[in-house]
Design a protein around this motif. Structure first.
Motif, PDB file in Angstrom:
ATOM      1  N   SER A   3      72.463  69.217   4.007  1.00 61.17           N
ATOM      2  CA  SER A   3      72.211  67.793   4.628  1.00 61.17           C
ATOM      3  C   SER A   3      71.035  66.969   4.413  1.00 61.17           C
ATOM      4  O   SER A   3      69.916  67.537   4.266  1.00 61.17           O
ATOM      5  CB  SER A   3      72.430  67.895   6.148  1.00 61.17           C
ATOM      6  N   MET A   4      71.297  65.784   4.040  1.00 63.26           N
ATOM      7  CA  MET A   4      70.201  64.922   3.637  1.00 63.26           C
ATOM      8  C   MET A   4      69.469  64.515   4.777  1.00 63.26           C
ATOM      9  O   MET A   4      68.659  63.328   4.762  1.00 63.26           O
ATOM     10  CB  MET A   4      70.202  64.004   2.656  1.00 63.26           C
ATOM     11  N   MET A   5      70.044  64.479   6.083  1.00 64.90           N
ATOM     12  CA  MET A   5      69.716  64.101   7.257  1.00 64.90           C
ATOM     13  C   MET A   5      69.223  65.125   8.208  1.00 64.90           C
ATOM     14  O   MET A   5      69.886  65.909   8.712  1.00 64.90           O
ATOM     15  CB  MET A   5      70.930  63.244   7.868  1.00 64.90           C
ATOM     16  N   ALA A  46      59.603  60.068  -2.492  1.00 64.08           N
ATOM     17  CA  ALA A  46      59.557  58.693  -1.732  1.00 64.08           C
ATOM     18  C   ALA A  46      58.505  58.092  -2.109  1.00 64.08           C
ATOM     19  O   ALA A  46      58.774  56.785  -2.414  1.00 64.08           O
ATOM     20  CB  ALA A  46      59.692  59.417  -0.323  1.00 64.08           C
ATOM     21  N   LEU A  47      57.447  58.449  -2.568  1.00 62.84           N
ATOM     22  CA  LEU A  47      56.186  57.827  -2.991  1.00 62.84           C
ATOM     23  C   LEU A  47      56.587  56.894  -4.323  1.00 62.84           C
ATOM     24  O   LEU A  47      56.343  55.812  -4.482  1.00 62.84           O
ATOM     25  CB  LEU A  47      55.033  58.621  -2.939  1.00 62.84           C
ATOM     26  N   GLU A  48      57.431  57.830  -5.160  1.00 60.94           N
ATOM     27  CA  GLU A  48      57.846  57.099  -6.461  1.00 60.94           C
ATOM     28  C   GLU A  48      59.054  56.014  -6.247  1.00 60.94           C
ATOM     29  O   GLU A  48      58.826  54.959  -7.009  1.00 60.94           O
ATOM     30  CB  GLU A  48      58.312  58.118  -7.348  1.00 60.94           C
ATOM     31  N   GLN A  49      59.442  56.280  -5.162  1.00 61.04           N
ATOM     32  CA  GLN A  49      60.710  55.169  -5.143  1.00 61.04           C
ATOM     33  C   GLN A  49      60.066  53.835  -4.346  1.00 61.04           C
ATOM     34  O   GLN A  49      60.523  52.934  -4.554  1.00 61.04           O
ATOM     35  CB  GLN A  49      61.813  55.749  -4.085  1.00 61.04           C
ATOM     36  N   ILE A  50      58.839  54.017  -3.559  1.00 62.35           N
ATOM     37  CA  ILE A  50      58.137  52.901  -2.975  1.00 62.35           C
ATOM     38  C   ILE A  50      57.606  52.243  -4.251  1.00 62.35           C
ATOM     39  O   ILE A  50      57.503  51.054  -4.077  1.00 62.35           O
ATOM     40  CB  ILE A  50      57.207  53.571  -2.014  1.00 62.35           C
ATOM     41  N   ARG A  51      56.882  52.871  -5.224  1.00 61.24           N
ATOM     42  CA  ARG A  51      56.542  52.392  -6.227  1.00 61.24           C
ATOM     43  C   ARG A  51      57.282  51.628  -7.035  1.00 61.24           C
ATOM     44  O   ARG A  51      57.020  50.421  -7.664  1.00 61.24           O
ATOM     45  CB  ARG A  51      55.799  53.682  -7.161  1.00 61.24           C
ATOM     46  N   ASP A 110      66.223  53.375  -0.874  1.00 64.43           N
ATOM     47  CA  ASP A 110      66.129  54.952  -1.390  1.00 64.43           C
ATOM     48  C   ASP A 110      65.043  55.653  -0.607  1.00 64.43           C
ATOM     49  O   ASP A 110      65.344  56.836  -0.259  1.00 64.43           O
ATOM     50  CB  ASP A 110      66.269  54.759  -2.746  1.00 64.43           C
ATOM     51  N   ALA A 111      63.937  55.029  -0.366  1.00 64.11           N
ATOM     52  CA  ALA A 111      62.541  55.805  -0.052  1.00 64.11           C
ATOM     53  C   ALA A 111      62.894  56.114   1.252  1.00 64.11           C
ATOM     54  O   ALA A 111      62.421  57.149   1.625  1.00 64.11           O
ATOM     55  CB  ALA A 111      61.401  55.118  -0.204  1.00 64.11           C
ATOM     56  N   ARG A 112      63.423  55.206   2.177  1.00 62.50           N
ATOM     57  CA  ARG A 112      63.505  55.370   3.536  1.00 62.50           C
ATOM     58  C   ARG A 112      64.642  56.496   3.806  1.00 62.50           C
ATOM     59  O   ARG A 112      64.230  57.471   4.548  1.00 62.50           O
ATOM     60  CB  ARG A 112      63.965  54.282   4.218  1.00 62.50           C
ATOM     61  N   ALA A 113      65.625  56.516   3.052  1.00 61.29           N
ATOM     62  CA  ALA A 113      66.636  57.712   3.066  1.00 61.29           C
ATOM     63  C   ALA A 113      65.948  59.029   2.813  1.00 61.29           C
ATOM     64  O   ALA A 113      66.362  60.114   3.371  1.00 61.29           O
ATOM     65  CB  ALA A 113      67.769  57.225   2.285  1.00 61.29           C
ATOM     66  N   THR A 114      65.181  59.170   1.662  1.00 61.45           N
ATOM     67  CA  THR A 114      64.612  60.297   1.103  1.00 61.45           C
ATOM     68  C   THR A 114      63.692  60.652   2.372  1.00 61.45           C
ATOM     69  O   THR A 114      63.462  62.085   2.735  1.00 61.45           O
ATOM     70  CB  THR A 114      63.851  60.099   0.100  1.00 61.45           C
ATOM     71  N   LEU A 115      62.777  59.809   3.067  1.00 64.44           N
ATOM     72  CA  LEU A 115      61.836  60.181   4.046  1.00 64.44           C
ATOM     73  C   LEU A 115      62.422  60.493   5.419  1.00 64.44           C
ATOM     74  O   LEU A 115      61.594  61.437   6.129  1.00 64.44           O
ATOM     75  CB  LEU A 115      60.761  58.918   4.355  1.00 64.44           C
ATOM     76  N   LEU A 116      63.694  60.265   5.758  1.00 65.20           N
ATOM     77  CA  LEU A 116      64.228  60.596   7.107  1.00 65.20           C
ATOM     78  C   LEU A 116      64.201  61.874   7.338  1.00 65.20           C
ATOM     79  O   LEU A 116      63.599  62.364   8.315  1.00 65.20           O
ATOM     80  CB  LEU A 116      65.303  59.998   7.351  1.00 65.20           C
ATOM     81  N   ALA A 133      59.424  47.767   9.183  1.00 65.18           N
ATOM     82  CA  ALA A 133      58.542  46.551   9.739  1.00 65.18           C
ATOM     83  C   ALA A 133      58.662  45.236   8.575  1.00 65.18           C
ATOM     84  O   ALA A 133      58.586  44.214   8.679  1.00 65.18           O
ATOM     85  CB  ALA A 133      57.099  46.655   9.931  1.00 65.18           C
ATOM     86  N   ASP A 134      58.844  45.691   7.429  1.00 67.57           N
ATOM     87  CA  ASP A 134      59.047  44.613   6.235  1.00 67.57           C
ATOM     88  C   ASP A 134      59.765  45.128   5.118  1.00 67.57           C
ATOM     89  O   ASP A 134      59.352  46.023   4.110  1.00 67.57           O
ATOM     90  CB  ASP A 134      57.444  44.418   5.602  1.00 67.57           C
ATOM     91  N   PRO A 135      61.107  44.922   5.261  1.00 69.02           N
ATOM     92  CA  PRO A 135      61.918  45.575   4.048  1.00 69.02           C
ATOM     93  C   PRO A 135      61.526  45.060   2.587  1.00 69.02           C
ATOM     94  O   PRO A 135      62.314  45.598   1.504  1.00 69.02           O
ATOM     95  CB  PRO A 135      63.452  45.059   4.518  1.00 69.02           C
ATOM     96  N   LYS A 136      60.669  44.108   2.403  1.00 63.54           N
ATOM     97  CA  LYS A 136      60.327  43.623   1.085  1.00 63.54           C
ATOM     98  C   LYS A 136      58.812  43.938   0.966  1.00 63.54           C
ATOM     99  O   LYS A 136      58.409  43.537  -0.081  1.00 63.54           O
ATOM    100  CB  LYS A 136      60.509  41.956   1.300  1.00 63.54           C
TER     101      LYS A 136
END
Length: 539
Positions: free
Chosen positions: A142-144, A451-456, A462-468, A492-495
């Motif tokens: 599970s990814m969750m 997750a950090l690469e996805q943020i970059r 995708d990063a949020r899903a990876t981090l949860l 807080a800031d989706p952008k």
């Protein structure tokens, strides 16, 4: 990491095994496990068979059959002699420690005291191992991540098992090992379980009934017919992002009513469980082989190395590793273990030399590739030509990938070979990192890196899903706190463009105080504290 006293002689004596002639170290290899134990073949074969049956039962009941792991990505179980030895290996833990599990890409291990693979009621140490493996399957499929009460309650539910003489299994039996805890330990209410904020307000500094009550709630919601479907509803609400308290109230209703029902359920005379027929449990072939004399002699070193050592411990352990290697200079497994001990002690050139010697004798020594790669990566950090050094450093992992295509570490270090040089990873490297996390979803370091690469890349969803799963890891730790901060920033800031990510990951120490100290590359550890499918049966 525990800070053990640096008495070399005491360390050697404490961990020394009987002379090789008296030892009987065996390796039992199966689809999902590798077991090392100083025992007889009949018992280790039966033990491995039970572990594989247990895996099959969980996979069947939860419909969570994950990818069959590559050989190096199986769970390695080290069986030591006593619970006291388990606690020494763990280091600074508590007196109730009955076994522990370290989830790492390409190197997940469990360390438990000797287990007697008997039919019927399970021994303490077997329950501990089954509990931890239930966590492993859950994380792998599970990814969750689920709330702590759910993960611990479900692990207790599955670990409360019985192996029948006809090959069948009984799952979800009454957790007799939690009986004293439920009646005598400090009480934990249903509201405490379902609302972590309430629990933290009056959390006991001593042993409480959390594990036992989590089992009771999970068992009750699984079998009590008037509440059928509520557990599934709760899971859906949690996975949709609903806060824990709100999800619980919507799914289960008033907490006080639920608490009274649990009290009545605990004193009931009948306990349901699930019986899984032997024909439904497909167990792969189990191969048992005796370790060579050199491997047996090196086993105490290998166990301690895999558990993880600090700098002081590594230097002490290296003395023992070199002594064994001097006696078995042509044993490739011994040389690979020596390479690991040399690397842990900071001797990178010596580690590379030992790994090369091992591979010259046996090119299939996967750990030799890993240790050589680790040392080359560390040397590359201070190399005059970092670009060339990191290209060279990734070569052992590329070679390992050719041998074992689904080993997760080559995928991680191929990506790192770009990141360490300050270069944008290629699309192949990025996809390899994603693939690596799919192979080892239990490794927090892997997850955080992706997750950090996805943020970059500004792929915040995708990063949020990876981090949860890391953010809500029940055992917490610095990685969990960092993941929580990153999720909050994304929300807080989706952008968000990723600016200031390093400060979020690594705040001032005062803001992130912790005694956690991961012993090895990869995730931290999990510990366990212990004082055909039929219709549910009664006990």
């Amino acid at each position: 990491m525990a800070n053990l006293k640096s008495w070399l002689v005491a360390a050697v004596v404490a961990w020394a095994l009987p002379a090789p002639a008296m030892a009987n170290w065996l390796e039992a290899s199966s689809a999902h496990f590798v077991v090392y134990t100083d025992d007889n073949e009949k018992n280790v074969r039966a033990f491995s068979d039970q572990l594989e049956r247990y895996h099959a039962a969980i996979a069947l009941l939860t419909s969570s059959e994950a990818i069959i792991p590559s050989p190096s990505n199986r769970v390695t179980v080290y069986v030591v002699r006593t619970e006291g030895e388990v606690r020494k290996l763990y280091g600074e833990g508590n007196k109730y420690l009955g076994g522990f599990y370290l989830p790492r890409a390409g190197g997940s291990i469990a360390i438990v005291p000797r287990v007697k693979a008997a039919k019927g009621d399970l021994e303490w140490s077997m329950i501990a191992l089954l509990h931890e493996y239930a966590h492993h399957v859950s994380i792998s499929s599970s990814m969750m991540s689920m709330p702590r009460w759910y993960t611990e309650g479900s692990a207790e539910f599955f670990a409360s098992a019985r192996f029948d003489t006809d090959g069948a299994m009984e799952i979800g039996r009454p957790a007799m090992h939690r009986g004293a805890e439920l009646y005598l330990a400090k009480d934990v209410s249903a509201e405490d379980l379902l609302d972590p904020a309430v629990y933290e307000k009056h959390r006991s500094k001593t042993y409480d009934a959390y594990y036992g009550k989590a089992w009771l709630l999970f068992h009750y919601l699984t079998f009590h017919k008037p509440r059928a479907g509520q557990l599934d509803k709760y899971v859906k609400l949690i996975t949709s992002g609903k806060p824990q308290r709100e999800a619980a109230l919507e799914a289960f209703g008033d907490f006080k009513v639920l608490e009274k029902e649990l009290e009545t359920y605990l004193t009931g005379n009948k306990w349901k469980y699930i019986k899984v027929g032997s024909s439904a449990l497909k167990v792969a072939v189990i191969q048992v082989r005796p370790l060579s004399a050199g491997q047996a002699a090196m086993m105490p070193v290998q166990i301690r190395s895999r558990r993880g050592v600090n700098t002081e411990q590594a230097k002490e352990l290296l003395v023992e590793a070199r002594a064994v290697a001097a006696r078995y200079q042509q044993d490739p497994a011994v040389l690979a273990a020596l390479a690991e001990a040399e690397h842990d002690a900071g001797n990178d050139n010596e580690a590379i030399a030992a790994a090369d010697k091992a591979l010259a004798i046996d090119p299939g020594q996967t750990n030799a590739y890993v240790q050589k790669g680790y040392s080359l990566f560390r040397l590359a950090e201070s190399a005059p030509d970092r670009d060339a050094a990191f290209r060279k450093a990734v070569a052992p992992f590329v070679a390992l990938n050719r041998i074992e295509n689904d080993h997760p570490l080559p995928l991680f270090y191929f990506y790192e070979s770009f990141a360490k040089r300050g270069r944008d990873p290629t699309e192949l490297a990025y996809r390899g990192l994603e693939r690596g996390l799919n192979l080892a979803p239990f490794d927090v370091s892997f997850r955080m890196t992706l997750a950090l690469e996805q943020i970059r890349r500004h792929a915040l969803a995708d990063a949020r899903a990876t981090l949860l799963p890391a953010a809500y890891e029940p055992h917490g730790g610095p990685a969990a706190r960092a993941a929580q901060r990153l999720v909050a920033r994304i929300d807080a800031d989706p952008k968000w463009d990723g600016a200031g990510v390093d400060a979020i990951m690594h705040p001032a120490k005062a803001d992130d105080e912790t005694s956690d100290d991961a012993p090895k590359d990869g995730a931290g550890d999990r510990t366990s504290n212990w004082p055909g499918v039929a219709e549910p049966a009664d006990d």
